[in-house]
Design a protein around this motif. Sequence first.
Motif, PDB file in Angstrom:
ATOM      1  N   GLU A  60     -60.171  23.128  31.654  1.00 47.07           N
ATOM      2  CA  GLU A  60     -59.326  22.652  30.748  1.00 47.07           C
ATOM      3  C   GLU A  60     -60.271  21.407  30.109  1.00 47.07           C
ATOM      4  OE1 GLU A  60     -55.919  25.041  31.004  1.00 47.07           O
ATOM      5  OE2 GLU A  60     -55.634  22.941  29.669  1.00 47.07           O
ATOM      6  N   PRO A  61     -59.942  21.811  28.341  1.00 46.57           N
ATOM      7  CA  PRO A  61     -60.954  20.442  28.123  1.00 46.57           C
ATOM      8  C   PRO A  61     -60.491  19.166  28.920  1.00 46.57           C
ATOM      9  CG  PRO A  61     -59.639  21.056  26.357  1.00 46.57           C
ATOM     10  CD  PRO A  61     -59.581  21.499  27.837  1.00 46.57           C
ATOM     11  N   ASN A  62     -62.293  17.914  28.641  1.00 48.56           N
ATOM     12  CA  ASN A  62     -61.849  16.926  29.248  1.00 48.56           C
ATOM     13  C   ASN A  62     -61.721  15.960  28.725  1.00 48.56           C
ATOM     14  OD1 ASN A  62     -64.149  15.723  29.924  1.00 48.56           O
ATOM     15  ND2 ASN A  62     -64.412  17.435  30.425  1.00 48.56           N
ATOM     16  N   GLU A  63     -61.593  14.553  29.295  1.00 43.98           N
ATOM     17  CA  GLU A  63     -61.360  13.270  28.427  1.00 43.98           C
ATOM     18  C   GLU A  63     -62.496  13.122  27.568  1.00 43.98           C
ATOM     19  OE1 GLU A  63     -59.461  10.951  28.444  1.00 43.98           O
ATOM     20  OE2 GLU A  63     -60.187  10.265  27.211  1.00 43.98           O
ATOM     21  N   ALA A  64     -63.657  13.829  27.728  1.00 41.44           N
ATOM     22  CA  ALA A  64     -64.777  13.928  27.097  1.00 41.44           C
ATOM     23  C   ALA A  64     -65.184  14.620  25.788  1.00 41.44           C
ATOM     24  CB  ALA A  64     -65.946  14.613  28.208  1.00 41.44           C
ATOM     25  N   HIS A  65     -63.851  15.936  25.882  1.00 43.69           N
ATOM     26  CA  HIS A  65     -63.863  16.527  24.593  1.00 43.69           C
ATOM     27  C   HIS A  65     -63.243  15.670  23.935  1.00 43.69           C
ATOM     28  CE1 HIS A  65     -64.394  19.293  28.309  1.00 43.69           C
ATOM     29  NE2 HIS A  65     -65.802  19.964  27.487  1.00 43.69           N
ATOM     30  N   GLN A  66     -61.862  15.092  24.797  1.00 45.64           N
ATOM     31  CA  GLN A  66     -60.813  13.968  24.015  1.00 45.64           C
ATOM     32  C   GLN A  66     -61.648  13.063  23.147  1.00 45.64           C
ATOM     33  OE1 GLN A  66     -58.773  14.927  26.641  1.00 45.64           O
ATOM     34  NE2 GLN A  66     -58.144  17.537  25.805  1.00 45.64           N
ATOM     35  N   LEU A  67     -62.135  12.366  24.065  1.00 47.61           N
ATOM     36  CA  LEU A  67     -62.876  11.436  23.225  1.00 47.61           C
ATOM     37  C   LEU A  67     -63.630  11.767  21.796  1.00 47.61           C
ATOM     38  CD1 LEU A  67     -63.762   9.398  25.822  1.00 47.61           C
ATOM     39  CD2 LEU A  67     -62.075   8.191  24.030  1.00 47.61           C
ATOM     40  N   LEU A  68     -64.501  12.776  21.708  1.00 51.46           N
ATOM     41  CA  LEU A  68     -64.948  13.545  20.549  1.00 51.46           C
ATOM     42  C   LEU A  68     -63.912  13.614  19.822  1.00 51.46           C
ATOM     43  CD1 LEU A  68     -67.751  15.166  22.536  1.00 51.46           C
ATOM     44  CD2 LEU A  68     -67.981  13.511  21.175  1.00 51.46           C
ATOM     45  N   ALA A  69     -62.965  14.720  19.750  1.00 50.47           N
ATOM     46  CA  ALA A  69     -61.816  15.203  19.114  1.00 50.47           C
ATOM     47  C   ALA A  69     -61.535  13.403  18.443  1.00 50.47           C
ATOM     48  CB  ALA A  69     -60.923  15.874  19.435  1.00 50.47           C
ATOM     49  N   ARG A  70     -61.286  12.855  18.926  1.00 46.74           N
ATOM     50  CA  ARG A  70     -60.959  11.432  18.718  1.00 46.74           C
ATOM     51  C   ARG A  70     -61.692  10.455  17.385  1.00 46.74           C
ATOM     52  NH1 ARG A  70     -58.717   8.521  23.611  1.00 46.74           N
ATOM     53  NH2 ARG A  70     -58.090  10.407  24.221  1.00 46.74           N
ATOM     54  N   LEU A  71     -63.140  10.974  18.185  1.00 47.57           N
ATOM     55  CA  LEU A  71     -64.233  10.104  17.222  1.00 47.57           C
ATOM     56  C   LEU A  71     -64.116  10.598  15.818  1.00 47.57           C
ATOM     57  CD1 LEU A  71     -66.580   8.282  16.483  1.00 47.57           C
ATOM     58  CD2 LEU A  71     -68.361   9.895  17.574  1.00 47.57           C
TER      59      LEU A  71
END
Length: 240
Positions: free
Chosen positions: A77-88
């Motif tokens: 599953e995507p982790n927090e790092a993937h999510q933070l980059l999507a938010r950036l």
Amino acid sequence: MTLEGARAAVKAAQRIAVLTGAGVSAESGIPTFRDAQTGQWARFRPEDLASPEAYHRDPDTVWTWYAGRYRDVLRAEPNEAHQLLARLEQEKGDGFLLATQNVDGLHARAGSRRLVELHGNLLSGRDEVTAEVFALPAPDKLTTPPVSPNGNRMRPNVVWFGEFLPPEALEAAAEAFAAADVALVVGTSGVVYPAAGLAFETLQRGGMVIEVNPEATELTPHLSFSVRDVASRGLAALLT
Ligand code: APR
């Protein structure tokens, strides 16, 4: 430079380019390649598994190895790092591009859209030979090459050693890194070119390059700043 300085530079940057490697997906349970104990290449030589010659010489061994890669990806599953980059990306809009070396599709699943996949994608196909292997009944159980409906032997949609990267992906990445005020290099050992060379596109034009990695890499001595932590915590420290 300090972490505060790096945070301020990211915040102020109009144009940001990001390069990710296997380390970003480590926290999703997908082994990296070069980790001495757990890395995918710890037990095999890349040229024995991830090259056209290897596939020609011993297709069953290559496909049995890739079945393991599909297993990793099926579970991840995507982790927090993937999510933070999507938010950036949402924050920076058109001034943002993410170039990944990973073939696990996790950035796209986390919502990244301004994304180029430099080394392919296990979840998709480029053509009839690399068509939806992932859509086969059990890609994680393969022990021999699957055959396409037209009778052609199929291969994973990944760039193997000795092969060219998709030109349009590499070109888009090189342009973004050349134009970037700030580049982030996250979770890559920086030993495989041309991907590793992208950081120098930014540096040569006076941009700043910040690394997020629990260990120093071959790129570290050339970079503006390193956040010595795993991707999720390091990106949180830099971006939130
Ligand atoms: N967070 C961030 N970085 C991490 C983490 C983590 N949780 N765990 C490990 N790392 C770092 C390691 O310190 C290492 O620097 O991730 C990096 C992984 O390096 P590699 O295993 O070499 O993977 P990568 O750089 O993506 O390899 C590049 O080589 O085998 C080819 O095509 C393959 O795309 C791959 C390319």
